[in-house]
Design a protein around this motif. Structure first.
Motif, PDB file in Angstrom:
ATOM      1  N   PHE A 194       0.807  -1.341  -0.141  1.00 18.71           N
ATOM      2  CA  PHE A 194      -0.060  -0.061   0.007  1.00 18.71           C
ATOM      3  C   PHE A 194       0.749   1.269   0.017  1.00 18.71           C
ATOM      4  O   PHE A 194       0.627   2.205  -0.537  1.00 18.71           O
ATOM      5  N   ARG A 195       1.712   1.234   0.948  1.00 19.86           N
ATOM      6  CA  ARG A 195       2.890   2.265   0.781  1.00 19.86           C
ATOM      7  C   ARG A 195       3.446   2.518  -0.526  1.00 19.86           C
ATOM      8  O   ARG A 195       3.324   3.797  -1.033  1.00 19.86           O
ATOM      9  N   LEU A 208       2.259   1.678  -3.733  1.00 18.33           N
ATOM     10  CA  LEU A 208       0.963   2.323  -4.416  1.00 18.33           C
ATOM     11  C   LEU A 208       0.740   3.643  -4.104  1.00 18.33           C
ATOM     12  O   LEU A 208       0.600   4.388  -4.985  1.00 18.33           O
ATOM     13  N   ARG A 209       0.668   4.031  -2.933  1.00 24.22           N
ATOM     14  CA  ARG A 209       0.595   5.453  -2.635  1.00 24.22           C
ATOM     15  C   ARG A 209       1.683   6.543  -3.485  1.00 24.22           C
ATOM     16  O   ARG A 209       1.410   7.551  -4.005  1.00 24.22           O
ATOM     17  N   ARG A 210       3.088   5.847  -3.074  1.00 21.07           N
ATOM     18  CA  ARG A 210       4.000   6.562  -3.560  1.00 21.07           C
ATOM     19  C   ARG A 210       3.970   6.854  -5.193  1.00 21.07           C
ATOM     20  O   ARG A 210       4.130   7.767  -5.644  1.00 21.07           O
ATOM     21  N   ARG A 264       1.023   6.724  -6.951  1.00 22.07           N
ATOM     22  CA  ARG A 264       0.081   7.679  -7.397  1.00 22.07           C
ATOM     23  C   ARG A 264       0.199   9.034  -7.004  1.00 22.07           C
ATOM     24  O   ARG A 264      -0.153   9.861  -7.981  1.00 22.07           O
ATOM     25  N   ALA A 265       1.380   9.335  -6.118  1.00 15.33           N
ATOM     26  CA  ALA A 265       2.108  10.725  -5.892  1.00 15.33           C
ATOM     27  C   ALA A 265       3.092  11.050  -6.967  1.00 15.33           C
ATOM     28  O   ALA A 265       3.727  12.039  -6.811  1.00 15.33           O
ATOM     29  N   GLN A 267       6.066   2.886 -10.462  1.00 13.75           N
ATOM     30  CA  GLN A 267       5.014   2.362 -10.254  1.00 13.75           C
ATOM     31  C   GLN A 267       5.446   0.793  -9.813  1.00 13.75           C
ATOM     32  O   GLN A 267       6.576   0.242  -9.955  1.00 13.75           O
TER      33      GLN A 267
END
Length: 136
Positions: free
Chosen positions: A62-63, A65-67, A69-70, A74
């Motif tokens: 999850f971390r 994936l958040r990075r 998105r920011a 990928q």
């Protein structure tokens, strides 16, 4: 769709080194763009039977994936080891894999192989082999 996964010799060596440190299955994320691995992120194997199975730590995923998105790298797939096996997907790997096109790198000793998860793969109906290009 490109069927070659590209990785640097340094990152490939880091994966081998990481997976050889432990007698249980180890795992991590492949980060990059398209089919080029630009970084790896070792993750805890949270499976209750790590000697023969792996499960990526969901919090680490999850971390990442958040990075992404920011604007970060990928998540293009992951790697895991088969410490007492061979570097091909197992039936257990196939049962756990989503047919999402993600890259799977499997490590057995110093042997690295690459695969792509699909809905009608050549191996166990889930994986297609992918050429692994290790660049200097």
């Amino acid at each position: 769709m490109d069927m070659t996964l590209q990785i640097s010799r340094l990152l490939a060596a880091q994966i081998v080194s990481e997976t050889m440190r432990f007698p249980v299955e180890t795992c991590g994320l492949l980060l990059g763009k398209d089919s080029v691995v630009e970084a790896i992120e070792p993750c805890d194997n949270v499976h209750p039977e790590p000697a023969t199975h792996f499960e990526l730590d969901p919090a680490a995923l999850f971390r990442a994936l958040r990075r992404a998105r920011a604007g970060g790298l990928q998540v293009i797939g992951h790697y895991h080891s088969h410490p007492s096996g061979i570097a091909i997907p197992s039936a257990t790997d196939a049962a756990q894999a989503a047919p999402d096109g993600a890259f799977w790198m499997i490590v057995a000793g110093t042997d690295l192989t690459a695969w792509r998860a699909s809905s009608d793969g050549a191996v166990h109906g889930r994986f297609d082999p992918v050429a692994l290009a290790i660049a200097p």
